[in-house]
Motif scaffolding. Sequence first.
Motif, PDB file in Angstrom:
ATOM      1  N   SER A 166      93.603  79.741  81.296  1.00  0.00           N
ATOM      2  CA  SER A 166      93.782  80.138  82.892  1.00  0.00           C
ATOM      3  C   SER A 166      93.290  79.039  83.660  1.00  0.00           C
ATOM      4  N   ALA A 167      93.289  79.035  85.024  1.00  0.00           N
ATOM      5  CA  ALA A 167      92.594  78.236  85.912  1.00  0.00           C
ATOM      6  C   ALA A 167      91.309  78.360  85.816  1.00  0.00           C
ATOM      7  N   ASP A 168      90.728  79.403  85.500  1.00  0.00           N
ATOM      8  CA  ASP A 168      89.159  79.642  85.390  1.00  0.00           C
ATOM      9  C   ASP A 168      88.795  78.799  84.072  1.00  0.00           C
ATOM     10  N   LYS A 169      89.535  79.178  83.091  1.00  0.00           N
ATOM     11  CA  LYS A 169      89.379  78.625  81.600  1.00  0.00           C
ATOM     12  C   LYS A 169      90.331  77.516  81.046  1.00  0.00           C
ATOM     13  N   PRO A 170      90.507  76.467  81.811  1.00  0.00           N
ATOM     14  CA  PRO A 170      91.343  75.464  81.222  1.00  0.00           C
ATOM     15  C   PRO A 170      91.385  75.177  79.667  1.00  0.00           C
ATOM     16  N   ALA A 171      92.544  74.708  79.127  1.00  0.00           N
ATOM     17  CA  ALA A 171      92.229  74.485  77.867  1.00  0.00           C
ATOM     18  C   ALA A 171      91.300  73.377  77.256  1.00  0.00           C
ATOM     19  N   VAL A 172      90.346  73.624  76.533  1.00  0.00           N
ATOM     20  CA  VAL A 172      89.210  72.737  75.775  1.00  0.00           C
ATOM     21  C   VAL A 172      89.856  71.556  75.005  1.00  0.00           C
ATOM     22  N   TYR A 173      91.029  72.030  74.237  1.00  0.00           N
ATOM     23  CA  TYR A 173      91.781  71.035  73.285  1.00  0.00           C
ATOM     24  C   TYR A 173      93.005  70.800  73.889  1.00  0.00           C
ATOM     25  N   LYS A 174      93.501  69.651  73.079  1.00  0.00           N
ATOM     26  CA  LYS A 174      94.659  69.268  73.209  1.00  0.00           C
ATOM     27  C   LYS A 174      95.557  69.741  72.081  1.00  0.00           C
ATOM     28  N   GLN A 175      96.938  69.799  72.172  1.00  0.00           N
ATOM     29  CA  GLN A 175      97.880  70.529  71.027  1.00  0.00           C
ATOM     30  C   GLN A 175      97.756  69.393  69.929  1.00  0.00           C
ATOM     31  N   PHE A 176      98.059  69.811  68.592  1.00  0.00           N
ATOM     32  CA  PHE A 176      97.900  69.077  67.483  1.00  0.00           C
ATOM     33  C   PHE A 176      98.672  69.702  66.407  1.00  0.00           C
ATOM     34  N   THR A 177      99.304  68.976  65.463  1.00  0.00           N
ATOM     35  CA  THR A 177     100.058  69.415  64.419  1.00  0.00           C
ATOM     36  C   THR A 177      98.865  69.597  63.256  1.00  0.00           C
ATOM     37  N   LEU A 178      99.181  70.376  62.231  1.00  0.00           N
ATOM     38  CA  LEU A 178      98.295  70.553  61.069  1.00  0.00           C
ATOM     39  C   LEU A 178      97.973  69.322  60.316  1.00  0.00           C
ATOM     40  N   PRO A 179      99.174  68.428  60.048  1.00  0.00           N
ATOM     41  CA  PRO A 179      98.839  67.023  59.455  1.00  0.00           C
ATOM     42  C   PRO A 179      98.040  66.337  60.182  1.00  0.00           C
ATOM     43  N   GLU A 180      98.138  66.197  61.584  1.00  0.00           N
ATOM     44  CA  GLU A 180      97.355  65.502  62.268  1.00  0.00           C
ATOM     45  C   GLU A 180      95.904  65.679  62.136  1.00  0.00           C
ATOM     46  N   PHE A 181      95.560  67.066  62.195  1.00  0.00           N
ATOM     47  CA  PHE A 181      94.234  67.724  62.176  1.00  0.00           C
ATOM     48  C   PHE A 181      93.800  67.309  60.924  1.00  0.00           C
ATOM     49  N   MET A 182      94.505  67.373  59.563  1.00  0.00           N
ATOM     50  CA  MET A 182      94.113  67.215  58.343  1.00  0.00           C
ATOM     51  C   MET A 182      93.806  65.546  58.060  1.00  0.00           C
ATOM     52  N   ARG A 183      94.553  64.783  58.770  1.00  0.00           N
ATOM     53  CA  ARG A 183      94.299  63.405  58.686  1.00  0.00           C
ATOM     54  C   ARG A 183      92.929  63.025  59.308  1.00  0.00           C
ATOM     55  N   GLN A 184      92.824  63.621  60.358  1.00  0.00           N
ATOM     56  CA  GLN A 184      91.408  63.509  61.161  1.00  0.00           C
ATOM     57  C   GLN A 184      90.223  63.953  60.085  1.00  0.00           C
ATOM     58  N   PHE A 185      90.519  65.222  59.490  1.00  0.00           N
ATOM     59  CA  PHE A 185      89.423  65.764  58.918  1.00  0.00           C
ATOM     60  C   PHE A 185      88.977  64.866  57.580  1.00  0.00           C
ATOM     61  N   PHE A 186      90.336  64.315  56.896  1.00  0.00           N
ATOM     62  CA  PHE A 186      89.710  63.289  55.673  1.00  0.00           C
ATOM     63  C   PHE A 186      89.689  61.725  56.185  1.00  0.00           C
ATOM     64  N   SER A 187      89.635  61.284  57.340  1.00  0.00           N
ATOM     65  CA  SER A 187      89.507  60.217  57.695  1.00  0.00           C
ATOM     66  C   SER A 187      88.204  59.413  57.682  1.00  0.00           C
ATOM     67  N   LYS A 188      87.187  60.533  57.353  1.00  0.00           N
ATOM     68  CA  LYS A 188      86.031  60.101  57.467  1.00  0.00           C
ATOM     69  C   LYS A 188      85.154  60.876  56.315  1.00  0.00           C
ATOM     70  N   GLU A 189      83.807  60.485  56.021  1.00  0.00           N
ATOM     71  CA  GLU A 189      83.028  61.146  55.179  1.00  0.00           C
ATOM     72  C   GLU A 189      82.739  62.497  55.726  1.00  0.00           C
ATOM     73  N   LEU A 190      82.574  63.683  54.718  1.00  0.00           N
ATOM     74  CA  LEU A 190      82.594  64.982  55.118  1.00  0.00           C
ATOM     75  C   LEU A 190      80.924  64.868  55.733  1.00  0.00           C
ATOM     76  N   ASP A 191      80.944  65.082  57.143  1.00  0.00           N
ATOM     77  CA  ASP A 191      79.645  65.122  57.828  1.00  0.00           C
ATOM     78  C   ASP A 191      79.757  65.588  59.496  1.00  0.00           C
ATOM     79  N   GLY A 192      79.422  66.768  59.621  1.00  0.00           N
ATOM     80  CA  GLY A 192      79.498  67.261  60.831  1.00  0.00           C
ATOM     81  C   GLY A 192      80.943  67.813  61.213  1.00  0.00           C
ATOM     82  N   LYS A 193      81.179  67.709  62.536  1.00  0.00           N
ATOM     83  CA  LYS A 193      82.565  68.470  62.815  1.00  0.00           C
ATOM     84  C   LYS A 193      83.658  67.325  63.148  1.00  0.00           C
ATOM     85  N   VAL A 194      84.788  67.712  63.242  1.00  0.00           N
ATOM     86  CA  VAL A 194      85.930  66.742  63.798  1.00  0.00           C
ATOM     87  C   VAL A 194      86.518  67.101  65.045  1.00  0.00           C
ATOM     88  N   ILE A 195      85.909  68.482  65.606  1.00  0.00           N
ATOM     89  CA  ILE A 195      86.784  68.923  66.539  1.00  0.00           C
ATOM     90  C   ILE A 195      86.718  68.227  68.018  1.00  0.00           C
TER      91      ILE A 195
END
Length: 231
Positions: free
Chosen positions: A197-226
């Motif tokens: 809403s206007a009070d609570k704008p989107a914090v994140y962009k739109q993404f597809t699951l393959p885009e998300f998983m690519r990001q997750f596996f693009s680096k060593e497991l350490d902390g968050k990818v969001i």
Amino acid sequence: MGKGIAFSTNFDLFQSKAASWRDTLQMRTGPAPPHFDHIPEICRKELLEWDEQAHRLGETLMGLLSEGLGLEKDRLKEMSCLDARLMVAHYYPYCPEPERTVGIKSHSDPGVLTVLLQDQIGGLQLKHGEDWIDVKPCSGALVINIGDLQMISNDEYKSVEHRVVANSFREPRVSTAVFFNPSKREDNYGPLPELVSADKPAVYKQFTLPEFMRQFFSKELDGKVIDYFKV
Ligand SMILES: O=C(O)CCC(=O)C(=O)O
Ligand SMILES: [Fe+2]
């Protein structure tokens, strides 16, 4: 994972500073279960039974999470959030030098929701501010984790960073987790329109699951990818 089932250890071995002290059997149980014959016979019945029970619990929890957002009970289910399931069975052997590595490095789970069962050995910790807090084993209790795909809640729910310290006990530690993910790989995900809403704008962009998983596996497991998906 071509057959839906695999043994693995350290997918990030060549990117990380130290090998995690752990082996994993992983099995994709949804949307389609792996071929019956490919599941190790010694635990076939148990894995399938556990998936069925975890799926039932996942459905109840997903309904509560939907309602907690002020949405219809089936909103997350209808988005297929219960359908793509991955089960992991971790084996953490005794580590003679536990101060030199970990069992599993700091991360937040990539899915929407995780149902985790740990045995009595302990070692699971979650991050609270700058501190690591022990998640003490409690007989018969499950640990429920919110995963990174909480982004769809527009930060109403937050995934939790956790790790497992290397096992310093003379007996192995065993845990099993079922990760729930959406199954619609070509769809766009991001904060649900009802939660923006206007009070609570989107914090994140739109993404597809393959885009998300690519990001997750693009680096060593350490902390968050969001953070990568922040507007
Ligand atoms: O073994 C545990 O208790 C946690 C495992 C875990 O965090 C994971 O598989 O994502
Ligand atoms: Fe995890």
